[in-house]
Design an enzyme around this catalytic site. Structure first.
Site, mmCIF file in Angstrom:
data_model
loop_
_atom_site.group_PDB
_atom_site.id
_atom_site.type_symbol
_atom_site.label_atom_id
_atom_site.label_comp_id
_atom_site.label_asym_id
_atom_site.label_seq_id
_atom_site.Cartn_x
_atom_site.Cartn_y
_atom_site.Cartn_z
ATOM 1 N N SER A 130 -10.244 -0.295 6.647
ATOM 2 C CA SER A 130 -9.841 -0.501 5.745
ATOM 3 C C SER A 130 -8.849 -1.183 4.867
ATOM 4 O O SER A 130 -8.583 -1.749 4.026
ATOM 5 C CB SER A 130 -8.794 1.127 5.431
ATOM 6 O OG SER A 130 -9.431 2.099 5.334
ATOM 7 N N SER A 168 -9.924 1.983 3.109
ATOM 8 C CA SER A 168 -8.742 3.066 2.028
ATOM 9 C C SER A 168 -7.844 2.333 1.163
ATOM 10 O O SER A 168 -7.362 2.280 0.434
ATOM 11 C CB SER A 168 -8.380 4.324 2.908
ATOM 12 O OG SER A 168 -7.495 3.397 3.539
ATOM 13 N N LYS A 170 0.809 -1.006 0.095
ATOM 14 C CA LYS A 170 -0.395 0.486 -0.230
ATOM 15 C C LYS A 170 1.060 1.355 0.042
ATOM 16 O O LYS A 170 1.745 1.187 0.272
ATOM 17 C CB LYS A 170 -0.875 0.069 1.253
ATOM 18 C CG LYS A 170 -1.953 1.133 0.981
ATOM 19 C CD LYS A 170 -2.940 1.205 2.358
ATOM 20 C CE LYS A 170 -4.032 1.929 2.412
ATOM 21 N NZ LYS A 170 -5.111 1.932 4.128
HETATM 22 N N1 GLN Z 1 -13.187 4.682 6.115
HETATM 23 C C1 GLN Z 1 -12.509 4.858 7.480
HETATM 24 C C2 GLN Z 1 -12.571 6.272 6.972
HETATM 25 O O1 GLN Z 1 -12.408 6.837 6.387
HETATM 26 C C3 GLN Z 1 -11.865 4.042 7.421
HETATM 27 C C4 GLN Z 1 -10.568 4.146 7.331
HETATM 28 C C5 GLN Z 1 -9.708 3.564 6.884
HETATM 29 O O2 GLN Z 1 -9.642 2.619 8.330
HETATM 30 N N2 GLN Z 1 -8.239 3.967 6.974
HETATM 31 O O3 GLN Z 1 -11.958 7.103 8.028
#
Ligand code: GLN
Length: 496
Positions: free
Chosen positions: A175, A151, A76
């Protein structure tokens, strides 16, 4: 070959059925073919990958290979990797070349794995659909009109489309698990503190945790073996003995390998908000677990409905502090024209950050400001403790908790972009796990047949107690031993 497990790939390399250079070429070719439409990778650098593959082949020939030596994986783009462009999905870091390696990167390098490239992601890991990336959205390989989740959407699509053998993600509020559910693969968010955050670009430091994304539980175990372990450069890294997460995995001789296992089903997870088709798939997988010998217990997580509001106070608060380092001075985007220092700060940040990141910085700055700190930040911290206590109570009655990983299947590109709350609700079943610091995973559990279009993958979430990853992987592996959902591939991508 591309559907092989990590263990099989490693055997192919050991038997000289193929070399790491050949294997890396195979993936690079698939990436050249499919990445333009899927957009899973932000940065690909074939030369670097092939140099690593060559070094891995030498290591294999010298009889010094480990389980992941020569295996092409992806990272990532939140992990700093020396010499690689590391963008975190943001214009702010569009041209940033990292001068050093994140702990996770150096662990994989030491293991001899090949890095195929840096995967796309929501900007600074803020999002649930990968649509906030400065480098464009990622498409879900099961249906290109839909999102892969976020994400870690690029890593998700890369595993699902077999554009790497496995890869890494990070999970601050869901995410790894939500994209695993939407793209149909196995993803694990470890206990907070198990994997070092050193060199992992910070979003919300008390929640961020890196983990493996792969086809199966067995593959996740092999990846976690490399990633987990104490690192003194992260003050929250837990100093505990290293474990072998593959231990016990092949022991599936009996028909009821999970006899005696108590699975907690939180009643709040099967209530309003859960799509009926997703619920059906989850119920079928739970029936499968009963056949494997497990016993079901109803548990309750009474404060789960507060997890999203609590998260959207705490995560932005931490983000507003973490992101203050992007000021146009030391690294990252700097505005081309400005009047004075203050103007330079303001223009650089205004130009470098996207809308969702700005929204989070504004919320975070607000909840931390003198007049509101007690009302919002402190209150949220107190509820965070209650949420952790709910899990502690539940784990008195069960060994693992199960439920959906996401409330619905992959949604259409653009469907939720204008409604942040609808997007935030994607993490209804995942965020509490981060707030409590517990490990959670999502495994492929089947497909939901909606009235329109292609059947879409559904993930079953398994939540464990602190540092109980080995048991969770075992529980997941037992299911994958009797089902083949984790081996399904998106139509049309099999024989490229
Ligand atoms: N969807 C969540 C956010 O927008 C979690 C994102 C994540 O786990 N990095 O913050």
């Amino acid at each position: 070959m591309i559907n092989s497990s990590l263990k099989q790939l490693s055997q192919h390399l050991a038997n000289k059925q193929c070399s790491s250079v050949e294997l890396t070429h195979t993936y690079l070719q698939r990436m050249a073919q499919l990445n333009p439409s899927i957009n899973a990778y932000i940065t690909i650098d074939a030369e670097k990958s092939l140099a690593q593959a060559k070094a891995a082949d030498a290591r294999i020939a010298a009889g010094q290979a480990g389980p992941l030596t020569g295996i092409p994986i992806a990272q990532k783009d939140i992990f700093c990797a020396q010499g690689w462009r590391t963008t975190c999905g943001s214009k702010m870091l569009e041209t940033f070349i990292s001068p050093y390696d994140a702990h996770v990167i150096s662990q994989f390098d030491a293991a001899g794995a090949v890095n195929l490239g840096k995967t796309n992601m929501d900007e600074f890991a803020m999002g649930s659909s990968n649509e906030t990336s400065y480098f464009g959205g990622v498409k879900n390989p099961w249906d290109l009109a839909r999102v892969p989740g976020g994400s870690s959407g690029g890593s998700a699509a890369a595993v699902a489309a077999r554009l790497c053998a496995a890869d890494t993600g990070t999970d601050t509020g869901g995410s790894i698990r939500q994209p695993a559910s939407l793209c149909g693969f196995t993803g694990l968010k470890p206990t907070y503190g198990l994997v070092s955050r050193y060199g992992m670009i910070a979003f919300a430091s008390s929640l961020d945790q890196a983990g493996p994304m792969a086809k199966s539980a067995e593959d996740c175990a092999l990846m976690l073996n490399v990633m987990a372990g104490f690192d003194e450069r992260d003050s929250t890294s837990v100093n505990r003995e290293k474990e072998d997460y593959t231990r016990g995995l092949p022991a599936m001789e009996t028909t009821q390998p999970l006899k005696g296992l108590r699975i907690g089903l939180p009643k709040e997870y099967f209530a309003e908000g859960l799509n009926a088709e997703v619920a059906k798939v989850i119920e079928t997988s739970i029936a499968e677990y009963k056949k494997l010998g497990a016993e079901m217990v109803e548990v309750s997580l009474p404060n789960n409905n507060l997890s999203i509001p609590v998260y959207y106070v705490l995560a932005p608060a931490e983000a507003s502090s973490n992101l203050s380092r992007y000021d146009g001075v030391r690294y990252g985007h700097r505005a081309a024209e400005y009047d004075d220092l203050m103007d330079m700060y303001m223009k650089s940040r205004a130009e470098g950050f996207g809308a969702e990141v700005k929204r989070r910085i504004l919320i975070g700055t607000y909840v931390l400001s003198a007049g509101y700190y007690d009302a919002y930040y402190l209150k949220a911290q107190q509820i965070r403790r209650l949420i952790a206590q709910d899990f502690a109570e539940a784990f008195k009655q069960c060994d693992v908790i199960m439920g959906p990983a996401a409330p619905s299947t992959a949604f259409k590109v653009g469907e939720k972009t204008s409604d942040p709350v609808a997007m935030y609700l994607e993490d209804l079943y995942t965020i509490a796990v981060n707030l409590a610091g517990l490990p959670g995973m999502s495994i492929p559990a089947g497909f939901a047949n909606h009235a329109e279009g292609t059947p879409l993958p559904v993930g079953l979430q398994i939540i464990g107690n602190y540092f109980d990853e080995a048991r969770m992987l075992n529980v997941a592996h037992a299911y994958q031993h009797v089902t083949d959902w984790h081996q399904h591939m998106p139509a049309g991508l099999e024989n490229l």
